[in-house]
Scaffold this motif. Structure first.
Motif, PDB file in Angstrom:
ATOM      1  N   ALA A 180       0.823  -1.208   0.000  1.00  0.00           N
ATOM      2  CA  ALA A 180       0.000   0.000   0.000  1.00  0.00           C
ATOM      3  C   ALA A 180       0.858   1.261   0.000  1.00  0.00           C
ATOM      4  O   ALA A 180       0.576   2.227  -0.720  1.00  0.00           O
ATOM      5  CB  ALA A 180      -0.933  -0.002   1.213  1.00  0.00           C
ATOM      6  N   ALA A 181       1.917   1.262   0.812  1.00  0.00           N
ATOM      7  CA  ALA A 181       2.803   2.426   0.870  1.00  0.00           C
ATOM      8  C   ALA A 181       3.496   2.654  -0.469  1.00  0.00           C
ATOM      9  O   ALA A 181       3.710   3.800  -0.893  1.00  0.00           O
ATOM     10  CB  ALA A 181       3.829   2.245   1.980  1.00  0.00           C
ATOM     11  N   LEU A 182       3.859   1.579  -1.142  1.00  0.00           N
ATOM     12  CA  LEU A 182       4.514   1.716  -2.448  1.00  0.00           C
ATOM     13  C   LEU A 182       3.532   2.173  -3.516  1.00  0.00           C
ATOM     14  O   LEU A 182       3.918   2.884  -4.457  1.00  0.00           O
ATOM     15  CB  LEU A 182       5.188   0.396  -2.831  1.00  0.00           C
ATOM     16  N   LEU A 183       2.260   1.806  -3.397  1.00  0.00           N
ATOM     17  CA  LEU A 183       1.255   2.344  -4.318  1.00  0.00           C
ATOM     18  C   LEU A 183       1.106   3.854  -4.126  1.00  0.00           C
ATOM     19  O   LEU A 183       0.965   4.599  -5.098  1.00  0.00           O
ATOM     20  CB  LEU A 183      -0.092   1.650  -4.100  1.00  0.00           C
ATOM     21  N   ILE A 184       1.142   4.305  -2.884  1.00  0.00           N
ATOM     22  CA  ILE A 184       1.112   5.755  -2.624  1.00  0.00           C
ATOM     23  C   ILE A 184       2.301   6.418  -3.315  1.00  0.00           C
ATOM     24  O   ILE A 184       2.159   7.449  -3.986  1.00  0.00           O
ATOM     25  CB  ILE A 184       1.145   6.028  -1.104  1.00  0.00           C
ATOM     26  N   ALA A 185       3.476   5.828  -3.177  1.00  0.00           N
ATOM     27  CA  ALA A 185       4.679   6.397  -3.779  1.00  0.00           C
ATOM     28  C   ALA A 185       4.619   6.386  -5.300  1.00  0.00           C
ATOM     29  O   ALA A 185       5.197   7.251  -5.966  1.00  0.00           O
ATOM     30  CB  ALA A 185       5.912   5.631  -3.294  1.00  0.00           C
ATOM     31  N   LYS A 186       3.902   5.429  -5.860  1.00  0.00           N
ATOM     32  CA  LYS A 186       3.826   5.302  -7.313  1.00  0.00           C
ATOM     33  C   LYS A 186       3.107   6.489  -7.954  1.00  0.00           C
ATOM     34  O   LYS A 186       3.290   6.766  -9.141  1.00  0.00           O
ATOM     35  CB  LYS A 186       3.136   3.985  -7.677  1.00  0.00           C
ATOM     36  N   LEU A 187       2.308   7.212  -7.185  1.00  0.00           N
ATOM     37  CA  LEU A 187       1.706   8.438  -7.710  1.00  0.00           C
ATOM     38  C   LEU A 187       2.780   9.453  -8.085  1.00  0.00           C
ATOM     39  O   LEU A 187       2.670  10.154  -9.086  1.00  0.00           O
ATOM     40  CB  LEU A 187       0.755   9.055  -6.682  1.00  0.00           C
ATOM     41  N   ALA A 188       3.820   9.542  -7.254  1.00  0.00           N
ATOM     42  CA  ALA A 188       4.908  10.489  -7.520  1.00  0.00           C
ATOM     43  C   ALA A 188       5.983   9.885  -8.403  1.00  0.00           C
ATOM     44  O   ALA A 188       6.690  10.620  -9.110  1.00  0.00           O
ATOM     45  CB  ALA A 188       5.529  10.962  -6.202  1.00  0.00           C
ATOM     46  N   TYR A 189       6.109   8.556  -8.371  1.00  0.00           N
ATOM     47  CA  TYR A 189       7.144   7.864  -9.140  1.00  0.00           C
ATOM     48  C   TYR A 189       6.479   6.772  -9.981  1.00  0.00           C
ATOM     49  O   TYR A 189       6.475   5.595  -9.600  1.00  0.00           O
ATOM     50  CB  TYR A 189       8.195   7.274  -8.191  1.00  0.00           C
ATOM     51  N   PRO A 190       5.898   7.145 -11.122  1.00  0.00           N
ATOM     52  CA  PRO A 190       5.118   6.182 -11.921  1.00  0.00           C
ATOM     53  C   PRO A 190       5.896   4.955 -12.368  1.00  0.00           C
ATOM     54  O   PRO A 190       5.298   3.902 -12.598  1.00  0.00           O
ATOM     55  CB  PRO A 190       4.659   7.015 -13.130  1.00  0.00           C
TER      56      PRO A 190
ATOM     57  N   HIS B 213      10.455  -4.886  -6.882  1.00  0.00           N
ATOM     58  CA  HIS B 213      11.860  -4.624  -6.560  1.00  0.00           C
ATOM     59  C   HIS B 213      12.003  -4.164  -5.113  1.00  0.00           C
ATOM     60  O   HIS B 213      12.891  -4.647  -4.376  1.00  0.00           O
ATOM     61  CB  HIS B 213      12.424  -3.570  -7.504  1.00  0.00           C
ATOM     62  N   HIS B 214      11.136  -3.254  -4.696  1.00  0.00           N
ATOM     63  CA  HIS B 214      11.259  -2.724  -3.335  1.00  0.00           C
ATOM     64  C   HIS B 214      10.770  -3.732  -2.301  1.00  0.00           C
ATOM     65  O   HIS B 214      11.304  -3.774  -1.181  1.00  0.00           O
ATOM     66  CB  HIS B 214      10.530  -1.388  -3.235  1.00  0.00           C
ATOM     67  N   GLN B 215       9.784  -4.551  -2.654  1.00  0.00           N
ATOM     68  CA  GLN B 215       9.400  -5.631  -1.754  1.00  0.00           C
ATOM     69  C   GLN B 215      10.576  -6.593  -1.564  1.00  0.00           C
ATOM     70  O   GLN B 215      10.824  -7.085  -0.452  1.00  0.00           O
ATOM     71  CB  GLN B 215       8.195  -6.388  -2.342  1.00  0.00           C
ATOM     72  N   ALA B 216      11.315  -6.845  -2.652  1.00  0.00           N
ATOM     73  CA  ALA B 216      12.480  -7.737  -2.569  1.00  0.00           C
ATOM     74  C   ALA B 216      13.565  -7.136  -1.680  1.00  0.00           C
ATOM     75  O   ALA B 216      14.299  -7.879  -0.996  1.00  0.00           O
ATOM     76  CB  ALA B 216      13.024  -8.020  -3.963  1.00  0.00           C
ATOM     77  N   GLN B 217      13.704  -5.801  -1.677  1.00  0.00           N
ATOM     78  CA  GLN B 217      14.672  -5.160  -0.784  1.00  0.00           C
ATOM     79  C   GLN B 217      14.325  -5.438   0.676  1.00  0.00           C
ATOM     80  O   GLN B 217      15.217  -5.709   1.492  1.00  0.00           O
ATOM     81  CB  GLN B 217      14.706  -3.651  -1.038  1.00  0.00           C
ATOM     82  N   LEU B 218      13.041  -5.352   1.005  1.00  0.00           N
ATOM     83  CA  LEU B 218      12.608  -5.641   2.372  1.00  0.00           C
ATOM     84  C   LEU B 218      12.878  -7.100   2.723  1.00  0.00           C
ATOM     85  O   LEU B 218      13.338  -7.411   3.834  1.00  0.00           O
ATOM     86  CB  LEU B 218      11.124  -5.315   2.530  1.00  0.00           C
TER      87      LEU B 218
ATOM     88  N   ASN C 129      10.314  11.886   2.036  1.00  0.00           N
ATOM     89  CA  ASN C 129      10.391  11.205   3.328  1.00  0.00           C
ATOM     90  C   ASN C 129       9.169  10.339   3.606  1.00  0.00           C
ATOM     91  O   ASN C 129       9.212   9.469   4.484  1.00  0.00           O
ATOM     92  CB  ASN C 129      10.545  12.223   4.461  1.00  0.00           C
ATOM     93  N   SER C 130       8.073  10.595   2.894  1.00  0.00           N
ATOM     94  CA  SER C 130       6.840   9.836   3.087  1.00  0.00           C
ATOM     95  C   SER C 130       6.666   8.729   2.060  1.00  0.00           C
ATOM     96  O   SER C 130       5.665   8.004   2.103  1.00  0.00           O
ATOM     97  CB  SER C 130       5.627  10.779   3.032  1.00  0.00           C
ATOM     98  N   TYR C 131       7.617   8.602   1.138  1.00  0.00           N
ATOM     99  CA  TYR C 131       7.531   7.588   0.090  1.00  0.00           C
ATOM    100  C   TYR C 131       8.506   6.458   0.400  1.00  0.00           C
ATOM    101  O   TYR C 131       9.724   6.667   0.457  1.00  0.00           O
ATOM    102  CB  TYR C 131       7.841   8.208  -1.273  1.00  0.00           C
ATOM    103  N   LEU C 132       7.973   5.256   0.570  1.00  0.00           N
ATOM    104  CA  LEU C 132       8.792   4.129   1.026  1.00  0.00           C
ATOM    105  C   LEU C 132       9.925   3.822   0.062  1.00  0.00           C
ATOM    106  O   LEU C 132      11.023   3.440   0.495  1.00  0.00           O
ATOM    107  CB  LEU C 132       7.906   2.896   1.241  1.00  0.00           C
ATOM    108  N   ASN C 133       9.704   3.958  -1.250  1.00  0.00           N
ATOM    109  CA  ASN C 133      10.784   3.686  -2.203  1.00  0.00           C
ATOM    110  C   ASN C 133      11.973   4.618  -1.972  1.00  0.00           C
ATOM    111  O   ASN C 133      13.126   4.210  -2.030  1.00  0.00           O
ATOM    112  CB  ASN C 133      10.282   3.806  -3.640  1.00  0.00           C
ATOM    113  N   ARG C 134      11.678   5.889  -1.686  1.00  0.00           N
ATOM    114  CA  ARG C 134      12.751   6.861  -1.468  1.00  0.00           C
ATOM    115  C   ARG C 134      13.439   6.640  -0.118  1.00  0.00           C
ATOM    116  O   ARG C 134      14.644   6.858   0.011  1.00  0.00           O
ATOM    117  CB  ARG C 134      12.188   8.279  -1.551  1.00  0.00           C
TER     118      ARG C 134
END
Length: 298
Positions: free
Chosen positions: A34-44, A50-55, A113-118
Motif C-alpha cells: 500500500a505504501a509503495l502504491l502511494i509512492a507510485k503516484l509520484a514515481y510512476p 523490486h522494493h518488496q524484494a529489498q525488504l 520522506n513519506s515515500y517508502l521507495n525513497r
C-alpha cells in the motif's frame, strides 16, 4: 466504498489497486504494498516487486545474524522460541549500524520522506515511514510489531516479557518506556502535556496509511502543489470514503483547479453526508456558483 477516480487515466490503475488493497480486512492489508502504491503516484516507474524484494533481503540478513533459516517465515517455520529482544538487536544492527537508516532532520518536510521507495533508496525518512520499514522487515524476519501514533511522533510497540516498550525508528531503534515517550512528546510540543493513555493504543493499518497520506496532503497544499494534493485526496477518500471533511476539501480543491463537474459532485456529496454542517450555506453558495459557471460554459 467511494468511487474510484477515473479522470486521471495514467493513475487509474494505482487508484484501482489501492482501493482493492484497502477493501480487505485490516489485518490482511499489505502495508508495504500500500505504501509503495502511494509512492507510485509520484514515481510512476516505481517497481513495487523490486522494493518488496529489498525488504525481504533485509529480513534475510536479520535472520542470518541469529542463525535462523533465511527463508521468509511462514506459520510453519516462524521462530516462535526466539527472544524478541534478540531479534530487535539484530534488526537494529542491520538497519542502523550496517545500512545507516536515519531520521531526516535537515529536510523533514520533503515529500520523499513519506515515500517508502525513497526511504529505501536514501536511507532516511520521517518517524512513520522509518517505523513502517522497521515493522515490515521485522514481520518478514518473524516478529509482528504494532505502530503507535503519538502526537507529533510515531513509534513502534513491542512486548518484551512482561514489559511494554516502544521503539523509536527515527532515532536508530532507541527503546523507550511509556514515560520516556511522554517526555519526548513534551519536548517536541514545547509545552507540558498530561498523559493520555489513548495515545499508546496501536494504530490499524488503515490509520497508519491515513497518517502517511495526511502528511503528504499537508506538505503539498503548503507548497501550493494542488495537482499532487488532489491525487493524495483521491487516495484518502478511497481509504475513508465516509470522511465528510475530506470530501468537502477535495471538492473545494477541484473548484480551485476549475474541475467544475467534479467539484459539484463532491460538494453535493458533502451536503448529503453533513446536512447540518455549520458551513452548509457557504457550500450551497459554492454549488450555486458552480452550476452558473457550468451553464455559461455550455
Amino acid at each position: 466504498m467511494a468511487e474510484t477516480p477515473s479522470h486521471d487515466n495514467p493513475q487509474q490503475h494505482i487508484y484501482t489497486d489501492f482501493a482493492s488493497l484497502v477493501a480487505q480486512d485490516d489485518a490482511a492489508i499489505d502495508l508495504a504494498h500500500a505504501a509503495l502504491l502511494i509512492a507510485k503516484l509520484a514515481y510512476p516507474d516505481l517497481d513495487i516487486c523490486h522494493h518488496q524484494a529489498q525488504l525481504d533481503a533485509l529480513a534475510r540478513r536479520v535472520r542470518g545474524i541469529l542463525g535462523l533459516s533465511t527463508a521468509q517465515p511462514t506459520p510453519h517455520n516462524a521462530p516462535l522460541e526466539l527472544d524478541p529482544e534478540d531479534l530487535l538487536q539484530a534488526l537494529n544492527q542491520v538497519l542502523f549500524e550496517e545500512e545507516h537508516f536515519t531520521g531526516n532532520v535537515g529536510d523533514y518536510n520533503n515529500p520523499d520522506n513519506s515515500y517508502l521507495n525513497r526511504v529505501l533508496e536514501e536511507h532516511s525518512g520521517i518517524p512513520i515511514t522509518l517505523s513502517l520499514l522497521y515493522m515490515e522487515v521485522a514481520r518478514r524476519a518473524g516478529l509482528r510489531l504494532e505502530g503507535v501514533g503519538l502526537p507529533f511522533h510515531f513509534v513502534i510497540r513491542c512486548q518484551l516479557g512482561e514489559e511494554t516498550m516502544y521503539i523509536d525508528a527515527f532515532h536508530q531503534g532507541q527503546l523507550l518506556s511509556q514515560h520516556e515517550c511522554l517526555e519526548m512528546v513534551r519536548r517536541i510540543a514545547h509545552r507540558p502535556l498530561k498523559l493520555n493513555r489513548h495515545w499508546f493504543k496501536p494504530v490499524s493499518s488503515k490509520q497508519l496509511l491515513g497518517r502517511i497520506l495526511n502528511n503528504l496532503k499537508r506538505i503539498y497544499l503548503d507548497r501550493d502543489a494542488y495537482e499532487s494534493g488532489l491525487a493524495i485526496y483521491n487516495l484518502i477518500l478511497l481509504l475513508q470514503p465516509q470522511s465528510a471533511p475530506d470530501r468537502r476539501a477535495r471538492g473545494l480543491l477541484h473548484l480551485h483547479l476549475k474541475h467544475y463537474g467534479r467539484a459539484l459532485h463532491d460538494l453535493n456529496a458533502y451536503r448529503e453526508m453533513a446536512p447540518e454542517a455549520e458551513d452548509r450555506y457557504e457550500i450551497l453558495n459554492y454549488i450555486k456558483i458552480i452550476r452558473q459557471t457550468i451553464a455559461m460554459l455550455n
